[in-house]
Design a protein around this motif. Structure first.
Motif, PDB file in Angstrom:
ATOM      1  N   LYS A 151      17.023 -21.037 -72.809  1.00 61.53           N
ATOM      2  CA  LYS A 151      16.218 -21.001 -71.592  1.00 61.53           C
ATOM      3  C   LYS A 151      15.503 -19.654 -71.503  1.00 61.53           C
ATOM      4  CE  LYS A 151      19.687 -23.796 -69.181  1.00 61.53           C
ATOM      5  NZ  LYS A 151      19.420 -24.848 -68.206  1.00 61.53           N
ATOM      6  N   ASP A 201       9.344 -34.648 -71.575  1.00 59.72           N
ATOM      7  CA  ASP A 201      10.262 -33.873 -70.749  1.00 59.72           C
ATOM      8  C   ASP A 201      11.604 -34.591 -70.609  1.00 59.72           C
ATOM      9  OD1 ASP A 201      11.049 -31.902 -68.982  1.00 59.72           O
ATOM     10  OD2 ASP A 201       9.597 -32.399 -67.416  1.00 59.72           O
ATOM     11  N   ILE A 202      12.695 -33.862 -70.801  1.00 55.10           N
ATOM     12  CA  ILE A 202      14.043 -34.406 -70.564  1.00 55.10           C
ATOM     13  C   ILE A 202      14.733 -33.521 -69.533  1.00 55.10           C
ATOM     14  CG2 ILE A 202      15.075 -33.133 -72.536  1.00 55.10           C
ATOM     15  CD1 ILE A 202      16.969 -35.583 -72.881  1.00 55.10           C
ATOM     16  N   TYR A 203      15.444 -34.162 -68.595  1.00 52.99           N
ATOM     17  CA  TYR A 203      16.083 -33.410 -67.512  1.00 52.99           C
ATOM     18  C   TYR A 203      17.562 -33.744 -67.428  1.00 52.99           C
ATOM     19  CZ  TYR A 203      17.472 -32.249 -62.698  1.00 52.99           C
ATOM     20  OH  TYR A 203      18.132 -31.766 -61.596  1.00 52.99           O
ATOM     21  N   GLY A 204      18.317 -32.783 -66.994  1.00 56.14           N
ATOM     22  CA  GLY A 204      19.725 -33.020 -66.700  1.00 56.14           C
ATOM     23  C   GLY A 204      20.363 -31.729 -66.273  1.00 56.14           C
ATOM     24  N   LEU A 205      21.585 -31.816 -65.790  1.00 60.06           N
ATOM     25  CA  LEU A 205      22.327 -30.619 -65.424  1.00 60.06           C
ATOM     26  C   LEU A 205      23.796 -30.863 -65.686  1.00 60.06           C
ATOM     27  CD1 LEU A 205      22.348 -30.387 -61.521  1.00 60.06           C
ATOM     28  CD2 LEU A 205      21.541 -32.336 -62.784  1.00 60.06           C
ATOM     29  N   SER A 206      24.499 -29.812 -66.078  1.00 63.96           N
ATOM     30  CA  SER A 206      25.888 -29.997 -66.494  1.00 63.96           C
ATOM     31  C   SER A 206      26.753 -30.591 -65.399  1.00 63.96           C
ATOM     32  CB  SER A 206      26.514 -28.699 -66.981  1.00 63.96           C
ATOM     33  OG  SER A 206      25.732 -27.603 -66.713  1.00 63.96           O
ATOM     34  N   PHE A 214      27.383 -24.977 -73.395  1.00 64.39           N
ATOM     35  CA  PHE A 214      26.129 -25.551 -72.892  1.00 64.39           C
ATOM     36  C   PHE A 214      26.072 -27.034 -73.298  1.00 64.39           C
ATOM     37  CE2 PHE A 214      21.383 -26.036 -73.875  1.00 64.39           C
ATOM     38  CZ  PHE A 214      21.029 -26.252 -72.549  1.00 64.39           C
ATOM     39  N   THR A 215      25.611 -27.886 -72.377  1.00 60.82           N
ATOM     40  CA  THR A 215      25.625 -29.329 -72.654  1.00 60.82           C
ATOM     41  C   THR A 215      24.473 -29.786 -73.560  1.00 60.82           C
ATOM     42  OG1 THR A 215      24.409 -29.623 -70.604  1.00 60.82           O
ATOM     43  CG2 THR A 215      26.794 -29.999 -70.511  1.00 60.82           C
ATOM     44  N   ASP A 262      16.909 -28.203 -57.474  1.00 63.38           N
ATOM     45  CA  ASP A 262      15.662 -28.417 -58.221  1.00 63.38           C
ATOM     46  C   ASP A 262      14.628 -29.082 -57.322  1.00 63.38           C
ATOM     47  OD1 ASP A 262      16.571 -27.361 -60.646  1.00 63.38           O
ATOM     48  OD2 ASP A 262      17.630 -29.230 -61.111  1.00 63.38           O
ATOM     49  N   TYR A 295      18.866 -27.290 -79.460  1.00 69.43           N
ATOM     50  CA  TYR A 295      19.526 -26.818 -78.229  1.00 69.43           C
ATOM     51  C   TYR A 295      20.818 -26.164 -78.676  1.00 69.43           C
ATOM     52  CZ  TYR A 295      16.567 -29.736 -75.175  1.00 69.43           C
ATOM     53  OH  TYR A 295      15.523 -30.288 -74.507  1.00 69.43           O
ATOM     54  N   ILE A 341       9.933 -30.950 -62.795  1.00 66.01           N
ATOM     55  CA  ILE A 341      10.536 -29.968 -61.878  1.00 66.01           C
ATOM     56  C   ILE A 341       9.664 -28.710 -61.861  1.00 66.01           C
ATOM     57  CG2 ILE A 341      12.540 -28.470 -61.449  1.00 66.01           C
ATOM     58  CD1 ILE A 341      13.532 -31.236 -61.236  1.00 66.01           C
ATOM     59  N   ARG A 395      13.377 -23.989 -59.221  1.00 64.23           N
ATOM     60  CA  ARG A 395      14.600 -24.137 -58.440  1.00 64.23           C
ATOM     61  C   ARG A 395      14.471 -23.327 -57.169  1.00 64.23           C
ATOM     62  NH1 ARG A 395      19.210 -25.379 -60.998  1.00 64.23           N
ATOM     63  NH2 ARG A 395      20.425 -23.963 -59.727  1.00 64.23           N
ATOM     64  N   ALA A 439      15.554 -28.494 -70.124  1.00 59.94           N
ATOM     65  CA  ALA A 439      16.532 -27.467 -69.753  1.00 59.94           C
ATOM     66  C   ALA A 439      15.902 -26.295 -69.009  1.00 59.94           C
ATOM     67  CB  ALA A 439      17.349 -26.964 -70.950  1.00 59.94           C
ATOM     68  N   GLU A 440      14.579 -26.298 -68.859  1.00 56.97           N
ATOM     69  CA  GLU A 440      13.895 -25.241 -68.099  1.00 56.97           C
ATOM     70  C   GLU A 440      12.543 -25.799 -67.646  1.00 56.97           C
ATOM     71  OE1 GLU A 440      13.281 -22.047 -70.873  1.00 56.97           O
ATOM     72  OE2 GLU A 440      11.786 -23.159 -72.026  1.00 56.97           O
ATOM     73  N   PRO A 441      11.978 -25.227 -66.592  1.00 56.95           N
ATOM     74  CA  PRO A 441      10.672 -25.718 -66.130  1.00 56.95           C
ATOM     75  C   PRO A 441       9.569 -25.430 -67.148  1.00 56.95           C
ATOM     76  CG  PRO A 441      11.739 -24.363 -64.446  1.00 56.95           C
ATOM     77  CD  PRO A 441      12.520 -24.191 -65.713  1.00 56.95           C
TER      78      PRO A 441
HETATM   79  O1  DLL Z   1      20.073 -27.494 -68.913  1.00 58.43           O
HETATM   80  C1  DLL Z   1      21.066 -29.629 -69.396  1.00 58.43           C
HETATM   81  C2  DLL Z   1      19.943 -29.950 -70.315  1.00 58.43           C
HETATM   82  C3  DLL Z   1      20.040 -29.657 -71.661  1.00 58.43           C
HETATM   83  C4  DLL Z   1      18.802 -30.591 -69.836  1.00 58.43           C
HETATM   84  C5  DLL Z   1      19.033 -29.976 -72.518  1.00 58.43           C
HETATM   85  C6  DLL Z   1      17.780 -30.929 -70.699  1.00 58.43           C
HETATM   86  C7  DLL Z   1      17.888 -30.620 -72.041  1.00 58.43           C
HETATM   87  P1  DLL Z   1      22.358 -26.667 -67.167  1.00 58.43           P
HETATM   88  O2  DLL Z   1      22.492 -25.545 -68.121  1.00 58.43           O
HETATM   89  O3  DLL Z   1      23.495 -26.988 -66.266  1.00 58.43           O
HETATM   90  O4  DLL Z   1      22.074 -28.005 -67.943  1.00 58.43           O
HETATM   91  O5  DLL Z   1      21.075 -26.374 -66.323  1.00 58.43           O
HETATM   92  C8  DLL Z   1      20.594 -27.319 -65.411  1.00 58.43           C
HETATM   93  O6  DLL Z   1      18.317 -26.588 -65.752  1.00 58.43           O
HETATM   94  O7  DLL Z   1      19.356 -27.830 -62.581  1.00 58.43           O
HETATM   95  C9  DLL Z   1      17.278 -27.353 -63.796  1.00 58.43           C
HETATM   96  O8  DLL Z   1      17.142 -26.242 -62.935  1.00 58.43           O
HETATM   97  C10 DLL Z   1      17.039 -26.904 -65.224  1.00 58.43           C
HETATM   98  N1  DLL Z   1      16.446 -28.001 -65.992  1.00 58.43           N
HETATM   99  C11 DLL Z   1      17.048 -28.878 -66.812  1.00 58.43           C
HETATM  100  N2  DLL Z   1      16.125 -29.727 -67.360  1.00 58.43           N
HETATM  101  C12 DLL Z   1      14.918 -29.367 -66.841  1.00 58.43           C
HETATM  102  C13 DLL Z   1      13.578 -29.840 -66.999  1.00 58.43           C
HETATM  103  C14 DLL Z   1      20.998 -28.270 -68.741  1.00 58.43           C
HETATM  104  N3  DLL Z   1      13.272 -30.843 -67.806  1.00 58.43           N
HETATM  105  C15 DLL Z   1      19.331 -26.819 -64.769  1.00 58.43           C
HETATM  106  N4  DLL Z   1      12.615 -29.215 -66.276  1.00 58.43           N
HETATM  107  C16 DLL Z   1      18.725 -27.834 -63.830  1.00 58.43           C
HETATM  108  C17 DLL Z   1      12.899 -28.193 -65.453  1.00 58.43           C
HETATM  109  C18 DLL Z   1      15.133 -28.275 -65.966  1.00 58.43           C
HETATM  110  N5  DLL Z   1      14.120 -27.696 -65.282  1.00 58.43           N
END
Ligand code: DLL
Length: 439
Positions: A425, A239-244, A145-146, A309, A140, A327, A330, A218-220
């Motif tokens: 992404k 799958d790992i999810y999160g948002l900054s 970017f987080t 999301d 990553y 997810i 969006r 970080a993306e669908p």
């Molecule tokens: O994408 C944080 C992250 C980093 C998550 C690494 C996972 C791995 P942002 O750049 O703020 O933070 O984007 C957040 O990315 O609201 C979703 O729309 C999308 N997103 C993040 N994880 C997923 C996932 C990071 N596993 C935005 N599946 C979120 C689908 C995801 N979409």
């Protein structure tokens, strides 16, 4: 593939806490969060006052639905640090989320926040099948970017050896993966594909690497993409999810033993799903927009943050905490084509069901006359790239898209290697309609 189910004794006690205990902890933490936000953040004091609420009015988790929402626009209006609940001098780190236009959204962390974040990413890596002593290759991006730093500190916290590769220089990524024999790789699913292609271009079989699991997010992405990646790399893909705004990676993680959606780390985040238009809360199981309330954040607590999301909440399986379905997209990535709503992830699903098509695709929107049109531009796999085969696959894809989506979509199957590759992404939509801002 290896059985990577973690030993229950290695889990955090919260991961298996009985639901009643979890609810008690959540209520206690919610009350504290609301109190601190009200006292320290002018935005929340105003929003609560306008809603006629005081922090003491939160008596149960059901009261959550009475609290005001926080939106991305609210964060934008408080740029850069207007949402802080602590003095600036108590911050240890700042990240920012990528805005396509204008100013980024700035997010901030205290020592306590960085500590919880590392602990949650460590928990996520363990749930994915990583173990202390594993070598974790983080591809990553590092920086504002987080993804990079979030993964990095979590892997170190778990006791892993980290290779902070960041995104880019793909040939070198392959060299490092092969020579250091990484066990775990963390990156976006689209960049994983680029790395797999690079392995093959260099004449190496990715199945012979030491990788046992990819922690992708970080993306669908789709189930079809999971199958593609698992087969080509002979590793688990979870799958790992999160948002900054809420923290970064590690808000929710899919458990490797079930691969049935992502467990939300509910001791730190309280999830809801609401109707994206009216904002009305929906019962578990109903699809809608994910809304998150932070329960332990110090620097920037967020109450009922509208993530945009789309998912639904499901009961716990591998852990007692609830899960969310992968997810789908969006609200702001939704393509509205002649009245039909669709997401690039639906296109991905259909593309990958045709054996000669690769996962590299782009949805191109245009308005040649008065009506909007969409063409899916997709690369053929090298072994299926003859002009005749491409034209056959294009006809088939177009027919399947029409059948599944209910709207006519053109398909243009092109030669391998033509579309731009992403290091982070993926960009899945190119909007050429007049007057539409770039996505
Ligand atoms: O994408 C944080 C992250 C980093 C998550 C690494 C996972 C791995 P942002 O750049 O703020 O933070 O984007 C957040 O990315 O609201 C979703 O729309 C999308 N997103 C993040 N994880 C997923 C996932 C990071 N596993 C935005 N599946 C979120 C689908 C995801 N979409």
């Amino acid at each position: 593939m290896l059985d990577l189910t973690p030993d229950p004794s290695s889990l955090d006690p919260e991961e298996l806490a009985p639901p009643e205990r979890l609810r008690d902890l959540q209520l206690q933490r919610l009350q504290l969060t609301v109190e601190r936000a009200f006292e320290a953040v002018p935005f929340y004091r105003r929003a609560f006052t306008e809603a006629g609420l005081r922090p003491q009015d939160v008596h149960s988790l059901d009261d959550l639905a009475r609290l005001p929402f926080t939106t991305k626009e609210d964060l934008r209006l408080s740029y850069p640090l207007g949402m802080l609940a602590v003095p600036r001098s108590q911050l240890l780190r700042i990240h920012a989320s990528s805005g396509t236009t204008g100013k980024p959204t700035v997010v901030a962390y205290t020592k306590g926040d960085l500590d919880s974040w590392s602990a949650l990413v460590a928990r996520s890596i363990r749930a994915a099948g990583g173990r202390p002593g594993d070598l974790v290759h983080v591809a990553y991006g590092y920086g504002l970017f987080t993804g990079g730093l979030g993964a990095h500190y979590g892997a170190e916290r778990l006791g892993c050896t980290v290779v902070p590769a960041s995104g880019g220089m793909t040939e070198r990524q392959v060299t490092l993966l092969r020579d250091l024999r990484a066990d775990v790789i963390m990156l976006t699913p689209s960049y994983m594909l680029v790395i797999l292609d690079e392995f093959e271009r260099l004449g190496f079989d990715p199945r012979e690497s030491a990788l046992k699991v990819g922690i992708l997010g970080a993306e669908p992405w789709t189930e079809e993409m999971r199958q593609e990646i698992e087969a080509r790399a002979d590793m688990h893909a979870v799958d790992i999810y999160g948002l900054s705004e809420v923290m970064g990676p590690g808000v929710a993680q899919e458990c490797v033993e079930t691969k049935d959606g992502l467990t939300i780390w509910e001791d730190h985040f309280l999830p809801e799903v609401v109707d994206p238009v009216s904002g009305a809360p929906l019962p578990d199981g109903e699809p809608g927009e994910l809304v998150l309330t932070t329960l332990t954040k110090e620097a920037m607590p967020l109450i009922r943050y509208r993530t945009r999301d789309l998912t639904r909440l499901l009961p716990g399986t591998a852990r007692t905490m609830r899960r969310m379905e992968r997810i789908r997209g969006r609200t702001d990535d939704m393509i509205i084509l002649r009245g039909v709503n669709l997401f690039p992830s639906q296109v991905e699903e259909l593309v990958l069901r045709i054996p000669g098509l690769s996962p590299h695709f782009l949805c191109v929107l245009s308005r040649p006359e008065r009506l909007d049109e969409m063409t899916v531009r997709v690369e053929a796999r090298p072994e299926a790239a003859s002009a005749e085969r491409r034209s056959r696959m294009g006809a088939e894809l177009s027919q399947r898209l029409k059948h599944a989506l209910g709207v006519t979509v053109a398909a243009d199957v092109i030669e391998p290697g033509v579309l731009e590759r992403s290091l982070g992404k993926a960009k899945r939509v190119l909007d050429l309609r007049p007057g539409t801002p770039a996505r």
